[in-house]
Structure formats: C-alpha cells, structure tokens
Design a protein around this motif. Structure first.
Motif, short mmCIF file in Angstrom:
data_model
loop_
_atom_site.label_atom_id
_atom_site.label_comp_id
_atom_site.label_asym_id
_atom_site.label_seq_id
_atom_site.Cartn_x
_atom_site.Cartn_y
_atom_site.Cartn_z
N MET A 1 0.84 -1.19 0.00
CA MET A 1 0.00 0.00 0.00
C MET A 1 0.88 1.24 0.00
O MET A 1 1.94 1.26 0.60
N ARG A 4 1.03 7.21 3.17
CA ARG A 4 0.05 8.28 3.29
C ARG A 4 0.53 9.32 4.30
O ARG A 4 1.34 9.05 5.16
N LEU A 170 -14.31 6.28 -0.65
CA LEU A 170 -13.22 6.06 0.31
C LEU A 170 -13.30 7.07 1.46
O LEU A 170 -13.70 8.21 1.26
N ARG A 191 -3.92 8.65 -2.78
CA ARG A 191 -2.87 8.55 -1.77
C ARG A 191 -3.32 9.09 -0.41
O ARG A 191 -2.71 8.80 0.61
N CYS A 194 -7.57 6.86 3.79
CA CYS A 194 -7.11 6.06 4.93
C CYS A 194 -7.85 4.72 4.91
O CYS A 194 -8.57 4.36 5.85
N ALA A 195 -7.68 3.99 3.80
CA ALA A 195 -8.27 2.66 3.63
C ALA A 195 -7.48 1.94 2.56
O ALA A 195 -6.63 2.52 1.89
N ASP A 196 -7.75 0.66 2.40
CA ASP A 196 -7.07 -0.13 1.38
C ASP A 196 -7.52 0.35 0.00
O ASP A 196 -8.72 0.44 -0.29
N ILE A 197 -6.58 0.66 -0.89
CA ILE A 197 -6.91 1.22 -2.20
C ILE A 197 -6.50 0.31 -3.36
O ILE A 197 -6.49 0.74 -4.51
N HIS A 198 -6.15 -0.94 -3.07
CA HIS A 198 -5.69 -1.82 -4.14
C HIS A 198 -6.78 -2.04 -5.19
O HIS A 198 -6.48 -2.05 -6.40
N HIS A 200 -9.20 0.01 -5.94
CA HIS A 200 -9.39 1.26 -6.66
C HIS A 200 -8.26 1.49 -7.67
O HIS A 200 -8.50 1.99 -8.77
N GLN A 201 -7.03 1.11 -7.30
CA GLN A 201 -5.92 1.25 -8.24
C GLN A 201 -6.10 0.31 -9.44
O GLN A 201 -5.80 0.68 -10.58
N THR A 202 -6.62 -0.89 -9.18
CA THR A 202 -6.87 -1.82 -10.28
C THR A 202 -7.91 -1.27 -11.23
O THR A 202 -7.76 -1.34 -12.46
#
Length: 319
Positions: A1, A4, A170, A191, A194-198, A200-202
């Motif tokens: 991740m 931040r 998010l 960026r 304050c959460a998992d963004i994997h 969202h990046q995908t």
C-alpha cells in the motif's frame, strides 16, 4: 500500500488544499503570469479555430468539424483546472471541499476522456479520407460524425462518473488534507485515503487501458494503413499534403497519450508524485496550446480562411 500523510486530528467536514509550487513571492508572481498567459493563449487560439470553422462554409467538412469540437473540449478541459490553479498559485492557499474536489475530478476525467476518444475518431477520419477517398463523402456523413462525437462524450461521461463515484466512497481521515498536485486528479487523491486502495488502483488501470491504450492502438493501426496509402500515391503534392495533415495529428496524439500514460499507467510510488505533477502540466497547458498552433500553422485551408477573415474584418472596420 502507498505511504500516506499523517492523519490530522481535526473535526469537521473534509477539505483539501493543493501543495504550492513555491513559497517565494517573486516566483509565485512569475508562475501566475506564465500560467495566465498560457491560459489566455489557449482560449484565444482554440476560439479562433471554432470561429473560423463555423464562419467559413468551405471548412464545413468532417475533418474541421472534429477539429472545432476538439478545440471546444480543450477550452473546457483547461477551464476546469486553470482558474483554481491560478487562485492557489498567488497568495494564500484556498481549501476545496470534498464535493468541489469530486466535481473537478469528474469534469476533468470526462473532458480528458472525450479528448482521447476524439483523437481516435480523427484518426479514423484521416484513414477514410486517404485510404478510401472515393467513398469518403458516403462514409463520413454528417449524421455519422455527430453520432461518433456523441458516443465519445457519452462513454467518457459514463466512465468518469463510475470512477469518480468509486474514489469518493473512500474515507479521508482528518479535516484538512494536502494534495501533492494542482488539481483533484485520481492518483494524488487516492494517496490521501485512509483505507485499502488496491481495488481502486486496479479499476484505475482498467479505465486507463480503456481510455488510453485501446484508442492509441486503433490510432496506430489506422496510421499503418495511412502510411501505406501515402507511399502508393503518385502525386508528390498529394503525398506532401497528406503527410502534413497526418503528422500534425500524430504530434498531438503522441503528446496527449504519452504523458497521460506516464501518469495513469505507471506504477505509483512516492518518487513518482512530483513527476506526475510535472507531466500533468504538459497535458494541461502544452497540448491544448499546440492544438491551434499545429493545425493552423501546418494547414493551408485554416490559414487561408483565417487570413481572409482578418482581411475582411480590417476592411469593414476601415469603411
């Protein structure tokens, strides 16, 4: 991740501020004047293209219809970004609300996506004009041109709406968050979550492939056929004219797709943050500015129409 920023222990609605280019007042003034000058040149240049195309019946063809539409998109595209940028370059930084940030991201993505799709449509137009000249008027009808532009706008609108909605589901911890950018673009806003963004990046990569990679592949294939057709032309003048028109379009394509790909398709890391902002300056200012310059300086029809319009205007003012 991704790393931040520290969470600020403040209550209230979430707001964002943009990181300053410089804290030196003299440099702030220079940047303000530079960005303002570039913005005015973009507005004037693209407005001139729209005016010339609309006021000259000889330019009422698919090619110039797409060109004037591209100019309108470029004006709207920069207007979404530059006024807010100017207000933050010179003087105190002004916070932008969560809703305001989401609105800017939505319109920026919509107009940017429409820009990319429109460049692909223009490549198809050149393909038909050069590879199938006898059937050009039968294929590129006014109805088809309008339908293609409408489909490009609708697809860009749908994709940007879905992506923006996903990003702003998010949580953003803290009241005031600093965006290391000059606009609410997807990578810098992600960026700050304050959460998992994997996931969202995908999704961002998938959308980037749809908006950037697929149109670029279609443009490349179109120009492969165009190059073969140009080489088969017997007339040297015809080859020169076709090459001039296509090279102008290719210049804009390479700048737009190249720098957008560096921002949206490159693996994100802490070292890439400042580069993203530098690359974004290219497709925010340089590409919209080059559009009127390239298409007017290298296009005899537009130059002739613009020259005649200026002469007619001067004559009417004299009388």
């Amino acid at each position: 991740m991704l790393a931040r920023s520290p969470v600020l222990n403040q209550s209230g609605p979430t707001e964002f501020v943009f990181r300053m280019f410089t804290a030196v007042p003299q440099f702030q003034a220079l940047l303000f004047l530079l960005f303002l000058l570039l913005y005015l040149m973009i507005i004037c240049g693209n407005t001139a293209i729209i005016w010339v195309v609309c006021s000259h019946s000889s330019l009422h063809t698919p090619m110039y219809f797409f060109l004037s539409t591209l100019s309108f998109v470029e004006i709207s595209y920069t207007t979404v970004v530059v006024p807010l940028l100017l207000s933050n370059v010179f003087g105190a930084r002004k916070p932008i609300s969560l809703a305001g940030c989401g609105a800017q991201m939505f319109f920026f993505l919509t107009l940017g996506g429409a820009d990319c799709f429109l460049l692909a449509i223009m490549a198809y137009d050149r393909y038909v004009a050069i590879c199938h000249p006898l059937h050009y008027t039968l294929i590129m009808t006014q109805k088809l041109c309008i339908q293609m532009v409408a489909c490009a706008a609708a697809l860009a609108l749908y994709v940007s709406l879905q992506l923006t909605s996903l990003i702003f589901t998010l949580p953003f911890c803290g009241r005031l968050r600093e965006i290391n950018h000059f606009l609410c673009d997807v990578p810098p806003v992600l960026r700050l979550a304050c959460a998992d963004i994997h996931v969202h990046q995908t999704v961002l990569y998938v959308v980037s492939i749809l908006v950037l990679v697929i149109p670029f592949i279609l443009i490349s294939v179109s120009y492969m056929f165009i190059a073969l057709a140009i080489l088969r032309m017997r007339s040297a003048e015809g080859r020169s004219r076709a090459f001039s028109t296509c090279s102008s379009h290719l210049t804009v394509v390479l700048l737009q797709y190249g720098f957008c790909a560096l921002v949206y398709l490159r693996p994100q890391s802490g070292a890439s943050v400042d580069k993203d902002r530098q690359f974004a300056l290219i497709y925010t200012f340089v590409t919209p500015l080059l559009n009127p310059l390239i298409y007017t300086l290298r296009n005899k029809d537009v130059k002739g129409a613009l020259r005649n319009a200026i002469i007619s205007k001067s004559a009417s003012d004299t009388n």
